[in-house]
Design an enzyme around this catalytic site. Sequence first.
Site, PDB file in Angstrom:
ATOM      1  N   ASP A  84       9.071   2.224  -2.180  1.00 17.33           N
ATOM      2  CA  ASP A  84       8.556   0.868  -2.468  1.00 17.33           C
ATOM      3  C   ASP A  84       9.063   0.526  -3.924  1.00 17.33           C
ATOM      4  O   ASP A  84       9.616   1.374  -4.769  1.00 17.33           O
ATOM      5  CB  ASP A  84       7.292   0.675  -2.451  1.00 17.33           C
ATOM      6  N   ASN A 155      -7.122   1.914  -0.446  1.00 18.67           N
ATOM      7  CA  ASN A 155      -7.382   1.119   0.739  1.00 18.67           C
ATOM      8  C   ASN A 155      -6.622   1.778   2.187  1.00 18.67           C
ATOM      9  O   ASN A 155      -6.777   1.068   3.154  1.00 18.67           O
ATOM     10  CB  ASN A 155      -7.242  -0.312   0.524  1.00 18.67           C
ATOM     11  N   HIS A 157      -3.582   2.635   2.058  1.00 19.22           N
ATOM     12  CA  HIS A 157      -2.107   1.993   2.381  1.00 19.22           C
ATOM     13  C   HIS A 157      -1.047   3.328   2.195  1.00 19.22           C
ATOM     14  O   HIS A 157      -1.591   4.405   1.552  1.00 19.22           O
ATOM     15  CB  HIS A 157      -1.507   0.968   1.292  1.00 19.22           C
ATOM     16  N   GLU A 162      -0.125  -2.182   3.737  1.00 16.20           N
ATOM     17  CA  GLU A 162      -1.507  -2.595   3.347  1.00 16.20           C
ATOM     18  C   GLU A 162      -2.375  -2.678   4.718  1.00 16.20           C
ATOM     19  O   GLU A 162      -1.628  -2.742   6.021  1.00 16.20           O
ATOM     20  CB  GLU A 162      -1.541  -3.784   2.786  1.00 16.20           C
TER      21      GLU A 162
END
Length: 266
Positions: A84, A155, A157, A162
Amino acid sequence: MPAPAPRRLDSAAGTVYIYDEPGPACRDAADQIVACIHRAVAARGRANLGLATGGTPIPVYRRLVDRHRAGECSFAPVHTFNLDEFYPMSPCDPQSYRAYMHQRLFAPVDLPANQAHVLDGTVPEAAVAEHCAQFDRWIAEAGGLDLQLLGIGRNGHIGFNEPSELSVAEALALPTRRVPLHPMTTADAARDFGSTESVPLTALTVGVAPILAARTILVLAFGARKAEAVAGSLRGPITAACPGSLLQTVADRVVWLLDEPAAAGL
Ligand code: F6R
């Protein structure tokens, strides 16, 4: 003294090794990457690695550089594809993942510059979709990833895929693309950027589909703050609400390297 052997948990969701400390886990991860490079180069003359940034893999890169300097691993036949990049983001910005990789791996080893792929946070908006599609084509044309190194967000991801309300089938098909960052991701990134307002609102991320297509997936998670995401990924239902749980669909190719606090919910 050698580090104590990790505890092994065989779960239907993947193979899990639990270490007393992150250090030996990172060392083992790096050594598995070196072994993968050697195997792939022996078989096909090249190795394709999917790489992660963030705090977790920093000691992995240190060990890879040490092994390179010891003459134990050349990166000349290696092609890397990073997970990313923030968007927008200049590669010259010290917060960019291109700068992170340059400092920690690309510059210290003998990886040819044209074999180090990082999504480009400077492409004009109108060209983003094609740039992301091109990145997926590069991975496919290279013959797919021999190994994908992953961290995991608090979370759940993976990359910057996400949590979402997509169906599992839709989530598994996600390609490389531009995404809005989740508030928890922004809050975590704010430490590096100095404030929440300085964190870009979006990022480019390799999709779930190309990540899960890797022939081996190594997931690293350390510390109590990752315990919930780890438990959700390994023990929870397969759901796009916890992207790490999507790894259960390719469990036979996934190895988790955890420390005790990250494994507390297992
Ligand atoms: C980084 C990436 C992210 C991180 C995750 C954990 O390239 O894709 O998914 O792996 O946010 O970050 P750290 O390691 O900083 O806790």
